[in-house]
Design a protein around this motif. Structure first.
Motif, PDB file in Angstrom:
ATOM      1  N   ALA A 113      67.281  64.202  25.732  1.00 40.01           N
ATOM      2  CA  ALA A 113      66.826  63.716  24.400  1.00 40.01           C
ATOM      3  C   ALA A 113      65.867  62.713  24.850  1.00 40.01           C
ATOM      4  O   ALA A 113      64.971  62.474  24.103  1.00 40.01           O
ATOM      5  CB  ALA A 113      67.982  63.537  23.519  1.00 40.01           C
ATOM      6  N   LYS A 114      66.356  61.769  25.754  1.00 43.40           N
ATOM      7  CA  LYS A 114      65.474  60.609  26.246  1.00 43.40           C
ATOM      8  C   LYS A 114      64.130  60.992  26.756  1.00 43.40           C
ATOM      9  O   LYS A 114      63.053  60.419  26.283  1.00 43.40           O
ATOM     10  CB  LYS A 114      66.285  59.795  27.133  1.00 43.40           C
ATOM     11  CG  LYS A 114      67.578  58.911  26.513  1.00 43.40           C
ATOM     12  CD  LYS A 114      68.061  58.204  27.608  1.00 43.40           C
ATOM     13  CE  LYS A 114      69.189  57.501  27.108  1.00 43.40           C
ATOM     14  NZ  LYS A 114      69.933  56.577  28.317  1.00 43.40           N
ATOM     15  N   VAL A 135      69.864  70.372  22.420  1.00 45.48           N
ATOM     16  CA  VAL A 135      68.912  69.358  22.533  1.00 45.48           C
ATOM     17  C   VAL A 135      67.339  69.770  22.491  1.00 45.48           C
ATOM     18  O   VAL A 135      66.489  69.153  21.830  1.00 45.48           O
ATOM     19  CB  VAL A 135      69.061  68.498  23.858  1.00 45.48           C
ATOM     20  CG1 VAL A 135      68.442  67.167  23.850  1.00 45.48           C
ATOM     21  CG2 VAL A 135      70.698  67.944  23.542  1.00 45.48           C
ATOM     22  N   ALA A 145      73.121  66.308  21.278  1.00 45.65           N
ATOM     23  CA  ALA A 145      73.506  66.159  22.776  1.00 45.65           C
ATOM     24  C   ALA A 145      75.112  66.014  22.606  1.00 45.65           C
ATOM     25  O   ALA A 145      75.781  66.310  23.404  1.00 45.65           O
ATOM     26  CB  ALA A 145      73.103  64.610  23.165  1.00 45.65           C
ATOM     27  N   TYR A 161      70.246  63.123  19.557  1.00 44.85           N
ATOM     28  CA  TYR A 161      71.321  62.658  20.103  1.00 44.85           C
ATOM     29  C   TYR A 161      72.575  63.172  19.571  1.00 44.85           C
ATOM     30  O   TYR A 161      73.687  63.290  20.126  1.00 44.85           O
ATOM     31  CB  TYR A 161      71.423  61.132  19.841  1.00 44.85           C
ATOM     32  CG  TYR A 161      70.353  60.553  20.992  1.00 44.85           C
ATOM     33  CD1 TYR A 161      70.674  60.354  22.379  1.00 44.85           C
ATOM     34  CD2 TYR A 161      69.079  60.058  20.387  1.00 44.85           C
ATOM     35  CE1 TYR A 161      69.543  59.764  23.167  1.00 44.85           C
ATOM     36  CE2 TYR A 161      68.231  59.565  21.445  1.00 44.85           C
ATOM     37  CZ  TYR A 161      68.371  59.594  22.569  1.00 44.85           C
ATOM     38  OH  TYR A 161      67.408  58.752  23.474  1.00 44.85           O
ATOM     39  N   SER A 212      72.027  63.492  26.552  1.00 40.61           N
ATOM     40  CA  SER A 212      71.123  62.583  26.024  1.00 40.61           C
ATOM     41  C   SER A 212      69.964  62.268  26.924  1.00 40.61           C
ATOM     42  O   SER A 212      68.887  61.804  26.566  1.00 40.61           O
ATOM     43  CB  SER A 212      72.110  61.333  25.790  1.00 40.61           C
ATOM     44  OG  SER A 212      73.068  61.438  24.747  1.00 40.61           O
ATOM     45  N   LYS A 215      78.113  63.903  26.432  1.00 44.88           N
ATOM     46  CA  LYS A 215      76.974  63.524  25.661  1.00 44.88           C
ATOM     47  C   LYS A 215      76.192  62.723  26.101  1.00 44.88           C
ATOM     48  O   LYS A 215      74.900  62.697  25.945  1.00 44.88           O
ATOM     49  CB  LYS A 215      77.493  62.445  24.503  1.00 44.88           C
ATOM     50  CG  LYS A 215      76.686  61.866  23.332  1.00 44.88           C
ATOM     51  CD  LYS A 215      77.083  61.209  22.249  1.00 44.88           C
ATOM     52  CE  LYS A 215      76.011  60.651  21.245  1.00 44.88           C
ATOM     53  NZ  LYS A 215      76.601  59.918  19.979  1.00 44.88           N
TER      54      LYS A 215
END
Length: 253
Positions: A91-92, A147, A234, A231, A88, A84
């Motif tokens: 995602a960020k 994602v 993710a 998230y 992520s 994850k």
């Protein structure tokens, strides 16, 4: 095999107010977690810089814009939490682009695969060359482009995203990506593309910064839920990367 220690991020700001972020992890600009973190942080920092009006996002080298996730790090993931955390990272970056008050111009000089397509989709206006074919290869190694899907579907639509996802070994041409809406302009050479990027970036930088900020909000309306959604996605990818199918597939590459 790529070493994440070779990952480099460079940020420069021109007097015109145009900032350029260059990420590099040669030979294919795969993204290890440290580079994803640095990229997200750089985008966020430039968003707060009053000297910056426009951001150009580009990668080093000429052949590949970004080959997506670093396979070495994917292979090393052995628990859900680490999985994850890794996904992520994408995602960020996408959320940093989305929430930035600055218009972000993408420069895609070569092939984009997986997460690389997501990076291109997260920009506000994306330039490319004819060499910039795209592919969503995730399903072929046992995961899915979870994602990046919201960003990619936002540009090319769910139908085209579905087509790419279900044909994970096929590259789609830069012209196809242009016709679907991922690329805004496509050029024959890098030189032609760079000239056009600089011209647009400097022109935009001369406009009312408050107007650009308000336009950015309009362009990304309806995406506030991505703070949670990406998230959650993710975690889905983090679970799938632990499968034996994925581990075997990665070892064969």
């Amino acid at each position: 095999m790529q070493n994440s220690l070779s990952a480099i991020l460079d940020v420069s700001i021109a007097p015109s107010g145009v900032a350029t972020i260059t990420f590099s992890h040669l030979p294919t600009n795969a993204m290890p977690i440290v580079l994803l973190e640095d990229l997200a942080n750089a985008i966020e920092k430039l968003a707060e810089d009053s000297k910056v009006q426009i951001i150009i996002l580009q990668s080093g080298g000429e052949r590949t814009f970004c080959s997506g996730a670093d396979f070495n790090q994917l292979l090393a993931i052995d628990n859900l939490e680490d999985g994850k955390i890794f996904f992520s990272g994408f995602a960020k970056v996408i959320n940093a682009c989305r929430k930035s008050s600055k218009i972000i111009i993408g420069r895609v000089q070569g092939k984009a695969v997986g997460g690389g397509v997501g990076l291109a989709a997260a920009t506000d206006y994306c330039f490319a060359t004819q060499a910039a074919s795209i592919k969503l290869s995730e399903l072929s190694i046992g995961i899915i482009p979870a994602v990046i899907e919201p960003a990619v579907s936002r540009k090319i639509g769910l139908s085209s995203f579905s087509k790419m996802s279900l044909r994970p070994t096929e590259f789609y041409s830069a012209q196809w990506a242009f016709e679907q809406g991922l690329f805004s302009d496509v050029f024959d050479t890098i030189e032609q593309m760079d000239e056009a990027i600089l011209k647009l970036a400097e022109l935009l930088a001369s406009y009312n910064p408050e107007a650009l900020k308000e336009l950015k909000k309009v362009l990304w309306q309806g995406t506030d839920h991505w703070d949670t959604l990406l998230y959650e996605r993710a975690e889905v990818s983090g679970k799938l990367v632990l499968s034996e199918f994925t581990k075997l597939a990665l070892r064969k590459i």
